[in-house]
Design an enzyme around this catalytic site. Sequence first.
Site, PDB file in Angstrom:
ATOM      1  N   ASP A  29      12.342 -51.979  37.351  1.00  0.00           N
ATOM      2  CA  ASP A  29      12.189 -52.175  38.792  1.00  0.00           C
ATOM      3  C   ASP A  29      11.682 -50.857  39.408  1.00  0.00           C
ATOM      4  OD1 ASP A  29      12.454 -52.506  41.513  1.00  0.00           O
ATOM      5  OD2 ASP A  29      14.540 -53.218  41.443  1.00  0.00           O
ATOM      6  N   GLU A  79       9.367 -21.699  32.646  1.00  0.00           N
ATOM      7  CA  GLU A  79      10.035 -22.125  31.421  1.00  0.00           C
ATOM      8  C   GLU A  79       9.075 -22.930  30.553  1.00  0.00           C
ATOM      9  OE1 GLU A  79      13.029 -25.292  31.518  1.00  0.00           O
ATOM     10  OE2 GLU A  79      12.913 -25.227  33.699  1.00  0.00           O
ATOM     11  N   CYS A 111      14.956 -23.465  35.215  1.00  0.00           N
ATOM     12  CA  CYS A 111      14.360 -23.594  36.552  1.00  0.00           C
ATOM     13  C   CYS A 111      14.827 -22.506  37.515  1.00  0.00           C
ATOM     14  CB  CYS A 111      14.688 -24.963  37.146  1.00  0.00           C
ATOM     15  SG  CYS A 111      14.326 -26.314  36.039  1.00  0.00           S
ATOM     16  N   THR A 152      10.636 -38.142  35.309  1.00  0.00           N
ATOM     17  CA  THR A 152      10.879 -36.905  36.084  1.00  0.00           C
ATOM     18  C   THR A 152       9.975 -35.762  35.605  1.00  0.00           C
ATOM     19  OG1 THR A 152      12.679 -36.036  34.696  1.00  0.00           O
ATOM     20  CG2 THR A 152      13.295 -37.591  36.427  1.00  0.00           C
ATOM     21  N   SER A 201      23.713 -32.956  32.420  1.00  0.00           N
ATOM     22  CA  SER A 201      22.871 -32.115  33.283  1.00  0.00           C
ATOM     23  C   SER A 201      23.194 -32.349  34.760  1.00  0.00           C
ATOM     24  CB  SER A 201      21.384 -32.339  32.993  1.00  0.00           C
ATOM     25  OG  SER A 201      20.904 -33.540  33.572  1.00  0.00           O
ATOM     26  N   HIS A 233      16.852 -26.940  44.332  1.00  0.00           N
ATOM     27  CA  HIS A 233      16.057 -27.280  43.154  1.00  0.00           C
ATOM     28  C   HIS A 233      16.104 -28.809  43.057  1.00  0.00           C
ATOM     29  CE1 HIS A 233      14.460 -27.842  39.267  1.00  0.00           C
ATOM     30  NE2 HIS A 233      15.610 -28.231  38.743  1.00  0.00           N
ATOM     31  N   LYS A 242      22.553 -35.908  46.080  1.00  0.00           N
ATOM     32  CA  LYS A 242      23.812 -35.888  45.314  1.00  0.00           C
ATOM     33  C   LYS A 242      24.552 -34.562  45.536  1.00  0.00           C
ATOM     34  CE  LYS A 242      22.349 -38.696  41.286  1.00  0.00           C
ATOM     35  NZ  LYS A 242      23.399 -39.715  41.181  1.00  0.00           N
ATOM     36  N   ASN A 272       9.021 -33.015  38.860  1.00  0.00           N
ATOM     37  CA  ASN A 272       9.765 -31.770  38.634  1.00  0.00           C
ATOM     38  C   ASN A 272       8.789 -30.636  38.351  1.00  0.00           C
ATOM     39  OD1 ASN A 272      11.678 -29.841  38.118  1.00  0.00           O
ATOM     40  ND2 ASN A 272      12.779 -31.010  36.562  1.00  0.00           N
ATOM     41  N   SER A 304      19.124 -25.069  34.127  1.00  0.00           N
ATOM     42  CA  SER A 304      20.003 -25.588  33.079  1.00  0.00           C
ATOM     43  C   SER A 304      20.352 -24.490  32.088  1.00  0.00           C
ATOM     44  CB  SER A 304      19.302 -26.723  32.329  1.00  0.00           C
ATOM     45  OG  SER A 304      19.196 -27.845  33.162  1.00  0.00           O
TER      46      SER A 304
END
Length: 382
Positions: A29, A79, A111, A152, A201, A233, A242, A272, A304
């Site tokens: 979807d 990175e 990042c 992403t 993550s 970020h 979130k 990203n 990360s």
Amino acid sequence: MKIGIHDLEVATTHYVLDLDTLAERHGIDPKKFSIGLGQDAFSMPAPDEDIVTMAAEAADTLLARHDVSKIRQVLFATESSVDQSKAAGVYLHELLGLPANVRSVELKQACYSGTAALQMAVNAIARTPEEQILVITSDVARYALETGGEPTQGAGAVAMLITANPNLVEIEPGSGFHTSDVNDFWRPNDSTTPYVDGQLSLDAYLTATTAAWDDLAARRDLSIDDVDKFLHHQPFTKMARKQLAALAEHTGHELSDELIEESMSYNRALGNTYTASLYFALTAQLHNNENLAGKRLGFFSYGSGAVAEFFTGMVQENYRDHIYPEHVAKQLGNRVELTYDEYRTLHSDFAATSETYTTQPTTHAPFRLSGVTEFQRRYEAQ
Ligand code: CAA
């Protein structure tokens, strides 16, 4: 003395993949991507593009407005490095005609390293205020096909000029930090794509950024209400929502999505951009909001592995006179849309090796990777 971001410019790639195309072919979807992840599309490099060509384009446009002889350092954060030894910024010296008496070095911590570069630049200018430093954040996010990370992906660069008496944002002294050894996302030397524990993550990001906030709040006696807009970020833009929700719960303050809404427009379309993502969020906030003068921005930087930093910056009075939204619109609008099959071929043909190869001119960007001969990467202006 105020020190901070005086000017900035961005660049991205020749190609773009619309996430509806990916969703359709994968039988997903499309709302999972547009709403669930908050992403519309991602940039994808042509075979003759990489972190150096994007960085050179962003920096070239930026430096056309400034006196290059004042620059003393190039701090290149990435990175998705193109060499294990030579700093990517060294290629820029030739391409951009930078003076030889400029120091160049590359920085890495997923990042996060663009923020380390920015803070190193600010600290260096505190000692020699007449000097200027070019900070580059440039990355290509490539995930393996048919993995959770695939939607992403993305690519882009932000070049920033760090000076005393900046036109855009003064970086305030005092940061909050958090470092913890977590295997949430990493890329071994012999792999062209990262290994990711998706759920870990997400948890690591939220834990580290909240801890970085706590560290800063304890050191600077800063309340959440002292911050007018938050920048994050954004591995995908939903992540910013979130984090804001987690921060609200943690601090017991109500934090509305209006605090971040304007920061997401560019990353939704780019995907990203790793080190550059936070600074695309800054660019979007400055471009989309006419009422930021004198306002405090709160920056959540996360890499990360994991390292996080929370720091703040004050938007300068006349910042609207020094922004170029039309340049970003051109970067995004000029991208050539890929079909699904073209995307798959491009992804599979990615050449990360040091073997000899040449690339056909594809990109319409001002700089291109012409290929590798005798194990040396060759770049050219066009
Ligand atoms: N309509 C609307 N929403 C939908 C939907 C639909 N039809 N179907 C699913 N969704 C929602 C889900 O509910 C979910 O939302 P919430 O998280 O708010 O619950 C969202 O879409 C994603 O769905 P899933 O969790 O099922 O997605 P997934 O398992 O396929 O993968 C991911 C998500 C783990 C983030 C994956 O994309 C991934 O591994 N990405 C790479 C790692 C990453 O970006 N991590 C972020 C933190 S680490 C970091 O920031 C560093 C970095 O740059 C990598």
